[in-house]
Design a protein around this motif. Structure first.
Motif, PDB file in Angstrom:
ATOM      1  N   ALA A  63       1.200  -1.441  -0.433  1.00 22.42           N
ATOM      2  CA  ALA A  63       0.351   0.645  -0.133  1.00 22.42           C
ATOM      3  C   ALA A  63       0.414   1.447  -0.213  1.00 22.42           C
ATOM      4  CB  ALA A  63      -0.899   0.112   1.051  1.00 22.42           C
ATOM      5  N   VAL A  64      -0.186   2.336  -0.854  1.00 17.55           N
ATOM      6  CA  VAL A  64       1.207   3.774  -0.673  1.00 17.55           C
ATOM      7  C   VAL A  64       0.681   4.613  -0.289  1.00 17.55           C
ATOM      8  CG1 VAL A  64       2.289   5.116  -1.978  1.00 17.55           C
ATOM      9  CG2 VAL A  64       2.895   2.511  -2.114  1.00 17.55           C
ATOM     10  N   ILE A  65       0.444   5.553   1.237  1.00 22.62           N
ATOM     11  CA  ILE A  65      -0.399   6.511   1.167  1.00 22.62           C
ATOM     12  C   ILE A  65      -0.111   7.943   1.087  1.00 22.62           C
ATOM     13  CG2 ILE A  65      -1.241   7.703   3.444  1.00 22.62           C
ATOM     14  CD1 ILE A  65      -0.750   5.017   5.024  1.00 22.62           C
ATOM     15  N   LEU A  66      -1.049   8.796   0.406  1.00 24.95           N
ATOM     16  CA  LEU A  66      -0.540  10.075  -0.138  1.00 24.95           C
ATOM     17  C   LEU A  66      -1.574  10.612   0.852  1.00 24.95           C
ATOM     18  CD1 LEU A  66      -0.023   9.146  -4.104  1.00 24.95           C
ATOM     19  CD2 LEU A  66       1.671   9.222  -2.356  1.00 24.95           C
ATOM     20  N   ALA A  67      -0.778  11.808   1.608  1.00 22.47           N
ATOM     21  CA  ALA A  67      -1.825  12.525   2.246  1.00 22.47           C
ATOM     22  C   ALA A  67      -1.365  13.841   1.726  1.00 22.47           C
ATOM     23  CB  ALA A  67      -1.894  12.085   3.617  1.00 22.47           C
ATOM     24  N   ASN A  68      -2.099  15.211   2.266  1.00 20.90           N
ATOM     25  CA  ASN A  68      -1.323  16.494   1.829  1.00 20.90           C
ATOM     26  C   ASN A  68      -0.020  16.214   0.646  1.00 20.90           C
ATOM     27  OD1 ASN A  68      -0.906  18.946   3.216  1.00 20.90           O
ATOM     28  ND2 ASN A  68       0.674  18.609   4.496  1.00 20.90           N
ATOM     29  N   LEU A  69      -0.608  15.700   0.126  1.00 24.90           N
ATOM     30  CA  LEU A  69       0.628  16.173  -1.592  1.00 24.90           C
ATOM     31  C   LEU A  69      -0.170  17.054  -2.591  1.00 24.90           C
ATOM     32  CD1 LEU A  69       2.762  15.152  -2.681  1.00 24.90           C
ATOM     33  CD2 LEU A  69       1.833  12.772  -3.653  1.00 24.90           C
ATOM     34  N   LEU A  70      -0.966  17.160  -2.610  1.00 26.87           N
ATOM     35  CA  LEU A  70      -2.087  18.059  -3.393  1.00 26.87           C
ATOM     36  C   LEU A  70      -1.786  19.167  -3.737  1.00 26.87           C
ATOM     37  CD1 LEU A  70      -3.637  17.865  -6.391  1.00 26.87           C
ATOM     38  CD2 LEU A  70      -5.237  18.637  -5.191  1.00 26.87           C
ATOM     39  N   CYS A  71      -1.219  19.960  -2.211  1.00 27.20           N
ATOM     40  CA  CYS A  71      -1.176  21.444  -2.366  1.00 27.20           C
ATOM     41  C   CYS A  71       0.253  22.034  -2.900  1.00 27.20           C
ATOM     42  CB  CYS A  71      -1.837  22.193  -1.102  1.00 27.20           C
ATOM     43  SG  CYS A  71      -0.651  21.488  -0.038  1.00 27.20           S
ATOM     44  N   ARG A  72       1.075  20.658  -2.139  1.00 28.81           N
ATOM     45  CA  ARG A  72       2.463  20.816  -2.828  1.00 28.81           C
ATOM     46  C   ARG A  72       3.540  20.864  -4.393  1.00 28.81           C
ATOM     47  NH1 ARG A  72       5.536  19.628   3.380  1.00 28.81           N
ATOM     48  NH2 ARG A  72       3.237  19.129   3.823  1.00 28.81           N
ATOM     49  N   LEU A  73       2.242  20.200  -5.506  1.00 28.05           N
ATOM     50  CA  LEU A  73       2.604  20.001  -6.184  1.00 28.05           C
ATOM     51  C   LEU A  73       2.856  21.278  -6.942  1.00 28.05           C
ATOM     52  CD1 LEU A  73       0.381  16.944  -7.273  1.00 28.05           C
ATOM     53  CD2 LEU A  73       2.742  16.903  -6.689  1.00 28.05           C
ATOM     54  N   PRO A  74       3.916  21.400  -7.825  1.00 25.77           N
ATOM     55  CA  PRO A  74       3.778  22.974  -8.787  1.00 25.77           C
ATOM     56  C   PRO A  74       2.452  22.979  -9.991  1.00 25.77           C
ATOM     57  CG  PRO A  74       5.762  20.632  -9.507  1.00 25.77           C
ATOM     58  CD  PRO A  74       4.839  20.249  -8.492  1.00 25.77           C
ATOM     59  N   ASP A  75       1.841  21.828 -10.224  1.00 25.16           N
ATOM     60  CA  ASP A  75       1.585  22.310 -11.149  1.00 25.16           C
ATOM     61  C   ASP A  75       0.160  21.093 -10.854  1.00 25.16           C
ATOM     62  OD1 ASP A  75      -0.214  22.963 -13.467  1.00 25.16           O
ATOM     63  OD2 ASP A  75       1.090  21.909 -14.921  1.00 25.16           O
ATOM     64  N   PRO A  76      -0.952  21.501  -9.953  1.00 24.68           N
ATOM     65  CA  PRO A  76      -1.309  19.793  -9.381  1.00 24.68           C
ATOM     66  C   PRO A  76      -2.388  19.733 -10.666  1.00 24.68           C
ATOM     67  CG  PRO A  76      -1.665  21.838  -8.316  1.00 24.68           C
ATOM     68  CD  PRO A  76      -0.952  21.520  -9.276  1.00 24.68           C
ATOM     69  N   VAL A  77      -3.242  20.066 -11.329  1.00 24.48           N
ATOM     70  CA  VAL A  77      -3.504  20.092 -12.187  1.00 24.48           C
ATOM     71  C   VAL A  77      -3.756  19.083 -14.141  1.00 24.48           C
ATOM     72  CG1 VAL A  77      -4.829  20.972 -14.780  1.00 24.48           C
ATOM     73  CG2 VAL A  77      -4.988  22.574 -12.883  1.00 24.48           C
TER      74      VAL A  77
END
Length: 91
Positions: free
Chosen positions: A77-91
């Motif tokens: 399993a992989v947990i991705l939390a609090n990541l979207l806001c840190r992406l340079p271009d989340p779209v």
């Protein structure tokens, strides 16, 4: 996987501690805070804690780490939390 070296170091420290050993203050209001401590869910054994891995680095460059980091292989399993806001271009 996190950019913060302190976050990863704390996670690894918690991994080897016994429940209640890690104490911290939680802000309530103004100068008021409450003492809290880390506990583990029932069934979280030392064996299970050893199977969890924490890595410090750039989550946007995972492919660069995949071949060079020891222990970085397949996962259940992989947990991705609090990541979207840190992406340079989340779209």
């Amino acid at each position: 996987f996190d950019q913060s070296e302190n976050f990863i170091a704390t996670a690894k420290q918690l991994q080897v501690m016994k429940p209640g050993e890690f104490k911290f203050k939680v802000p309530v209001e103004g100068d008021i805070s409450e003492q809290a401590s880390v506990v583990f869910e029932r069934g979280v054994t030392p064996y299970i804690k050893k199977r969890v891995h924490f890595f410090q680095g750039d989550a946007c460059a995972l492919s660069e780490y995949a071949e060079s980091m020891e222990g970085f292989g397949t996962f259940d399993a992989v947990i991705l939390a609090n990541l979207l806001c840190r992406l340079p271009d989340p779209v």
